[in-house]
Structure formats: structure tokens, C-alpha cells
Design an enzyme around this catalytic site. Structure first.
Site, short mmCIF file in Angstrom:
data_model
loop_
_atom_site.label_atom_id
_atom_site.label_comp_id
_atom_site.label_asym_id
_atom_site.label_seq_id
_atom_site.Cartn_x
_atom_site.Cartn_y
_atom_site.Cartn_z
N ASP A 4 73.05 55.16 25.81
CA ASP A 4 72.37 54.25 26.73
C ASP A 4 70.99 54.82 27.07
O ASP A 4 70.89 55.94 27.58
CB ASP A 4 73.20 54.08 28.01
CG ASP A 4 72.69 52.94 28.88
OD1 ASP A 4 71.77 52.23 28.45
OD2 ASP A 4 73.22 52.78 29.99
N ASP B 261 69.26 48.18 24.65
CA ASP B 261 69.07 49.60 24.96
C ASP B 261 70.37 50.41 24.96
O ASP B 261 70.40 51.52 25.49
CB ASP B 261 68.40 49.75 26.33
CG ASP B 261 69.22 49.13 27.45
OD1 ASP B 261 70.15 48.37 27.15
OD2 ASP B 261 68.91 49.39 28.63
N GLU B 262 71.43 49.89 24.37
CA GLU B 262 72.66 50.67 24.30
C GLU B 262 73.39 50.38 23.00
O GLU B 262 73.24 49.31 22.41
CB GLU B 262 73.57 50.39 25.50
CG GLU B 262 74.03 48.96 25.62
CD GLU B 262 74.99 48.76 26.79
OE1 GLU B 262 75.81 49.66 27.04
OE2 GLU B 262 74.93 47.70 27.42
#
Length: 660
Positions: A127, A217-218
């Protein structure tokens, strides 16, 4: 003594009466509810959440959003009181010697789940830390030491300086300004974030080429193979990966390392920012870790489910076991299975690209200013149908069921569904069938005023065309041993991995969070700009929301993969093949060689071998039966069944094949 239905009805009515006029305790639950969906975000340690809730409560009080949240909180209180009444009845039954079967079934299911536990995989959840804010800091280094947020109407994210004041993603901008008066707001730049995300993905591919993007974003990775190939521990691999991301992309990431994806995601939030946490892959460590973990920390447990569990005494994952005999009766089978997997710390271990996950629906929805003009509403429905057609064409699906979703100006949500005579994907069909449902809602709700409308196709049918053989038929898989393939077990997915009930709960929690952000955005617009927004601004907002979530990131990945595959086909077109009509084996597309192959398949010797192979089987499959004893009338000229007595069997001769 067993209680009668009248007693239970009385308790339920008492619950309704109790919730009709919210008490101080209910205002307390409302204040907690107003804290927003991202209360568990990192960087909130040391924040006075009571003060934050008071500011949000006072800032939004009197608005339609507040009234709607108050109404939802009241309804949830009624529901919880009914759950508690039902639990009291179950406890009475148990005290009289009942529920033994429920307890036995629960223990059997737990034992069954334990057999599926995998401890030999190394799963990682990665993350990026305050990703949008981190990207903005690269362009504006002066922002690193001041509190700022990305997003104006609603905060998409904020840096860790702002989080110390109680600011977080999913919070209305004007509320964040009251918590942090000097907060700087930066507008969204999705193209910039997408470009940086691709840089990060380039690094991740080195460790797991089939990593799974959960959002912009992960991501999830299975680094088991990498660890074995390089003789490294999972912890060392992740440290190396994080260092490479920082060196090449100039942003930090946090990670969780565990035996399955569910645990890895929980672990990635423990040492944020710029840290990692390893949960040992042994049963004792996992159970100890889950025992004291608050249920809200688990992906898939939203605020509503958290309150329901808290009401029956389940505050941590360790509390689930003591309530196992009640859970089916209180929440249903799927929730029971989900909670049992949480208690045991079990989860999926398969990781695959997000675009390969099976789609269950394709939909489009739009939030807009309060609209009540029938013509404008129909124009909006037409626009949504056009957008949905684009998504269906891109994903190559059509739907057997069409769902219409509307949200009233009072924030009440209604859905209707319709099954067209055939699967649909064209905008005209989507609009016409959607209009039928919309007109029914118009009749049911006079003076209809909406702020959201959406269309969604479910029960999808693929429109992808399979390869064609020499004769223009759909190419069939090559014949193997001739054994019929078994239908996949309902407990397995298409790749043979065990299915977990997490998906539905995680999707519901994600949709709950997305819905909250949209409502907060509207509240923020009302507070800061009471004028009606223009159509252009609404369309831009729609485009931002369309891409700024995990579902939309999958759309981008699908488009990217389709483009790459198209370019690869142009550079290196696959060799054309034709299927033999006799043996169904694919052959190179060369006419002379193909004809020679067919001649070989049709040769006399080949046919003889087939006949000699099949004939003994046919004799066994059709044994000679004695003549029936019945004297019923038969058609003239037809011999009795069996063709005569047993003595005739030896006189029969095998028929010669036509080509023999």
C-alpha cells in the site's frame, strides 16, 4: 417455556418505539457514524476522535445529509434491537437444551475450514503511503512540511501532518478546514497519479509478474516463487522491493506479509508509513493475532456490520467463537461463513491480475444536482445508457438483467430490475427498458426529485467471438482421453482455488464507502457553493469518481491489456491453424499438408482400426435378451425383441464395415 409470536412481536414493536425518539445514546451512535468510513486509516493515533465527531456533528446538523444519516442511524437502531430480541430468544432456547444442532454444525464447519488452511505461501499486501499526496509532494516539495489534502469537495487523501488534526480521506472539505484551519487543498490530477502508479507496477512485476492491483495505490503479490528462487525470506524480499520502489519512484510504501491475502492486508496497516509487518505463518500465531483484533480492522466489516456485531458482544475477532451457535440465525449463512473465516484468520491465497477476475456486473451511475424535471431526468437516463453501452462494448459483455438505481433528494435509495427478452448491450435497449422501470418509480413516488441515477447489467453473457476453424465453426478444445470433464465444484473458482465468502462483504464495504464520499461531496458543495453546478462540472466530477476507486482501476488495466495484446498481434500475428474435421486436431494452415492429413484420417486402415476397437464395446453394450413373455400384439413383420432364442447367438456373424 417457549415464547409465542405475540411476545416477539411485542419486543420488536418496543424496539421501534424506543428508536422513534433518539436518546442520548443514539446521538452517540450517530456521532460515531458521522466520523466517516475511513476511521481506521493510519495516522489517527493520538487524535481526539470525540472532538472530531463533535465538529462534524455541529457542522452538518440541519442539512439534508445529516437528516438522512440520522434516519439511517435510527433504522439501524431498530434493526439492532430486533437482532437483540432474537438473540434473547435463542439464548432461552439454548438454556432449555436447544441449539445443540447449531453448535454441532458450527464446530463441523470450523473443522472443515481448518483442513483448508494453507501456511506455505508468502502473500504480500503493498500500500503506497498517502499516494496522491506523495505524488504532489514530488512536484511541490514545499508541501512536505505543511498539512495539505488532495481534493476540495471531499478529501481523497491527505498527508500525515494533516492526519494529526483528524483529517482523513472521505471527509468533507469544509469539515477538514474546521479541524485544521490552515489546511491547503490541492486539486486532483488523475493522469499524474496513473503515470506514477505504472512506475510502481514496473517494480512489482519483478517479484510477481501476476500481481493483483486492488486499486491505484495498492496491490497483492505472491512472492513464494521469488523467495525460493533467490533463497530469501519473505521479509527480506519485501524490504528489497520497498527500497527499489523508493529509489526508482521516489515514494514510500508499506507492506504486510502473511499466509493469505486477508491477513496481509491487515498487516500492511500496522507499521505505516514506510514500514512492514510480518505475521508468522503458523496456526498459533495467527489465532493469537486475530484474538484481540477489532472486527472493524478486517476488510469487509463496515460501520453497519460493526455496530451489529458489537451489539451482540462481538468486539474483536476472538469474540466470534463464543457466539458461533447464534450467528446463522442472526445474520444468515454467508455472514456466518465470513465470520468463521475471520475468527480463524483464513483467506484466499490465489493472486491474479485484477482484469482476470470474473465479472458479475457492469454498471454506470451519475450524481447530479437535485433534478425533478421529467424531461431532464429522461435525458440523464439516456446519457447513462450511452455510457453503459461504451463500458459493455469495452468489456465485451451483455446483460440478461438490467438494474435501475435512483437516489432521492432525501438520500433514500431505490432499485428496480427487469429481465429483457434477450441479453442487452445497446444504448437504445438499455434506455427503453430502463425507462419502463423509471416510469413505474415515477408513478410510485409523485413529485420525484433525484440526485443520483444509475444502470447496471448483471447475469452477464460474453460477446467475445471464439476462434474459427477451416469450416467457419467455433474452435473446440482438442479431444483428450474422451472422458467427460467434471463440472467444477461450487466451492472452487475457475482456476481450482477455494472460494471464500469475503468478496461480497468486501464489495459491499467498498460501495458503502464510495456512497459516503459522494454524499459528503454534495454536502460540501451545498456548504461552499449553494449555486447549482453546471453540466460540465458534473461531467468532470463523474469522470473523476469513475476512475478514483478500485473498480475503475480494473477498467484501466483491462484497457491497457487489450491495447498491449492488439499491438502484440500486429507485430507477431499468431500462426493460422485449421481443425481437422475427422480427428479435430489443429493443423498448420497449409492446403496441401492439410489435405494430406485428412486423407490419412479417412484411410481404409484407420477406419478398420476404429471398427475393431468399437465392435466389442457395442456387443457388450447391447447384450442379447430372451424374448419377452408378454403376448401383447406387435406390428406385423417385426421380429420379437432379442431376435430369437439363446441358441441363435452363436450363429450370428459380425457385420463387415462398409469400407472393409
Amino acid at each position: 417455556m417457549p415464547r409465542h409470536n405475540e411476545d416477539l412481536a411485542g419486543e420488536a414493536q418496543a424496539a421501534v418505539d424506543q428508536a422513534a425518539a433518539p436518546a442520548a445514546s443514539q446521538h452517540h451512535t450517530l456521532k460515531y457514524h458521522l466520523l466517516g468510513p475511513s476511521l481506521t486509516k493510519s495516522g489517527q493515533d493520538g487524535v481526539d476522535q470525540k472532538k472530531v465527531s463533535e465538529i462534524i456533528y455541529n457542522a452538518s446538523k440541519g442539512s439534508r445529509y445529516f437528516n438522512n444519516e440520522e434516519n439511517k442511524d435510527r433504522n439501524l437502531t431498530v434493526k439492532i434491537n430486533r437482532i437483540l430480541a432474537k438473540k434473547r430468544e435463542l439464548e432461552r432456547v439454548e438454556a432449555q437444551g436447544g441449539l445443540k444442532n447449531d453448535l454441532r454444525k458450527a464446530d463441523e464447519y470450523i473443522a472443515e475450514l481448518e483442513l483448508s488452511r494453507e501456511l506455505d505461501q508468502v502473500l504480500v499486501h503493498m500500500d503506497c503511503d498517502a499516494f496522491y499526496a506523495a505524488v504532489e509532494e514530488l512536484d511541490q516539495p514545499e508541501l512536505r512540511d505543511v498539512p495539505f489534502a488532495v481534493g476540495k469537495g471531499v478529501l481523497t487523501t491527505c498527508n500525515y501532518h494533516a492526519r494529526k488534526f483528524g483529517c482523513r480521506s472521505g471527509m468533507a472539505g469544509f469539515v477538514a478546514d474546521k479541524l485544521c484551519p490552515g489546511l491547503i487543498h490541492i486539486p486532483l490530477n488523475f493522469d499524474k497519479y496513473t503515470a506514477k502508479a505504472k512506475e510502481v507496477r514496473t517494480v512489482l512485476e519483478r517479484y510477481d509478474p501476476r500481481f493483483e492491483s486492488a486499486s491505484l495505490d495498492e496491490a497483492y503479490l505472491n512472492v513464494t516463487a521469488y523467495c525460493e528462487e533467490h533463497d530469501m525470506s519473505g521479509e527480506d524480499v519485501v524490504s528489497q522491493m520497498r527500497a527499489e520502489v523508493f529509489e526508482e519512484c521516489k515514494i514510500t510504501i508499506s507492506a504486510g506479509i502473511a499466509a493469505n491475502a486477508k491477513l496481509a492486508k491487515i498487516c500492511s496497516n500496522i507499521n505505516k508509513p514506510n514500514g512492514q509487518f510480518l505475521l508468522p505463518s503458523d496456526r498459533a500465531s495467527i489465532l493469537a493475532f486475530m484474538r484481540d483484533l477489532p472486527t472493524r480492522k478486517v476488510n469487509g466489516v463496515g460501520r453497519v456490520f460493526e455496530r451489529e456485531l458489537d451489539a451482540i458482544g462481538v468486539k474483536t475477532c476472538g469474540d466470534i467463537y463464543a457466539q458461533r451457535q447464534y450467528l446463522r440465525g442472526l445474520f444468515g449463512e454467508k455472514a456466518f461463513e465470513f465470520l468463521m473465516s475471520i475468527h480463524l484468520g483464513l483467506g484466499r491465497t490465489n493472486v491474479q491480475p485484477a482484469e482476470e477476475h470474473e465479472r458479475k456486473s457492469v454498471g454506470t451511475e451519475s450524481t447530479f444536482h437535485d433534478m425533478e424535471d421529467p424531461t431532464e431526468l429522461r435525458e440523464k437516463l439516456r446519457w447513462i445508457a450511452d455510457e453503459l453501452e461504451k463500458d459493455l462494448e469495452r468489456t465485451q459483455f451483455k446483460g440478461r438483467t438490467l438494474v435501475l438505481k435512483v437516489k432521492l433528494h432525501s438520500y433514500e435509495v431505490f432499485t428496480r430490475q427487469f429481465q429483457p427478452p434477450k441479453a442487452v448491450h445497446k444504448a437504445d435497449d438499455l434506455y427503453n427498458f430502463g425507462l419502463q422501470m423509471f416510469e413505474k418509480i415515477e408513478k410510485e413516488i409523485p413529485g420525484l426529485k433525484l440526485r443520483l441515477m444509475g444502470l447496471r447489467c448483471t447475469h452477464l453473457v460474453s460477446m467475445k467471438k471464439g476462434e474459427r476453424d477451416f469450416f467457419g465453426r467455433s474452435r473446440q478444445p482438442s479431444r483428450g482421453s474422451g472422458e467427460p470433464s467434471e463440472a467444477p465444484s461450487p466451492e472452487l473458482d475457475s482456476e481450482g482455488w477455494q472460494k471464500w465468502p469475503d468478496e461480497e462483504f468486501e464489495a459491499a464495504a467498498r460501495l458503502e464507502q464510495q456512497d459516503e464520499m459522494e454524499e459528503l461531496e454534495r454536502l460540501s458543495q451545498q456548504d461552499q457553493n449553494p449555486t447549482i453546478p453546471s453540466e460540465d462540472s458534473e461531467r468532470k466530477a463523474f469522470e473523476v469518481r469513475k476512475h478514483d476507486n478500485g473498480f475503475a482501476w480494473r477498467l484501466l488495466l483491462e484497457e491497457e491489456r487489450a491495447k498491449e495484446e492488439a499491438e502484440a498481434r500486429l507485430k507477431n500475428p499468431p500462426p493460422q491453424q485449421w481443425d481437422c474435421p475427422v480427428c479435430a486436431v489443429a493443423q498448420n494452415a497449409d492446403e496441401r499438408a492439410f489435405n494430406s492429413h485428412i486423407d490419412a484420417c479417412l484411410s481404409r486402415q484407420t477406419i478398420k482400426e476404429i471398427v475393431h476397437t468399437v465392435e466389442p464395446v457395442a456387443q457388450v453394450a447391447n447384450p442379447v435378451m430372451p424374448p419377452p413373455l408378454s403376448t401383447a400384439r406387435r406390428k406385423r413383420g417385426r421380429p420379437p425383441s432379442g431376435g430369437g432364442g439363446a441358441g441363435e447367438v452363436g450363429d450370428k456373424r459380425a457385420r463387415k464395415a462398409f469400407f472393409a
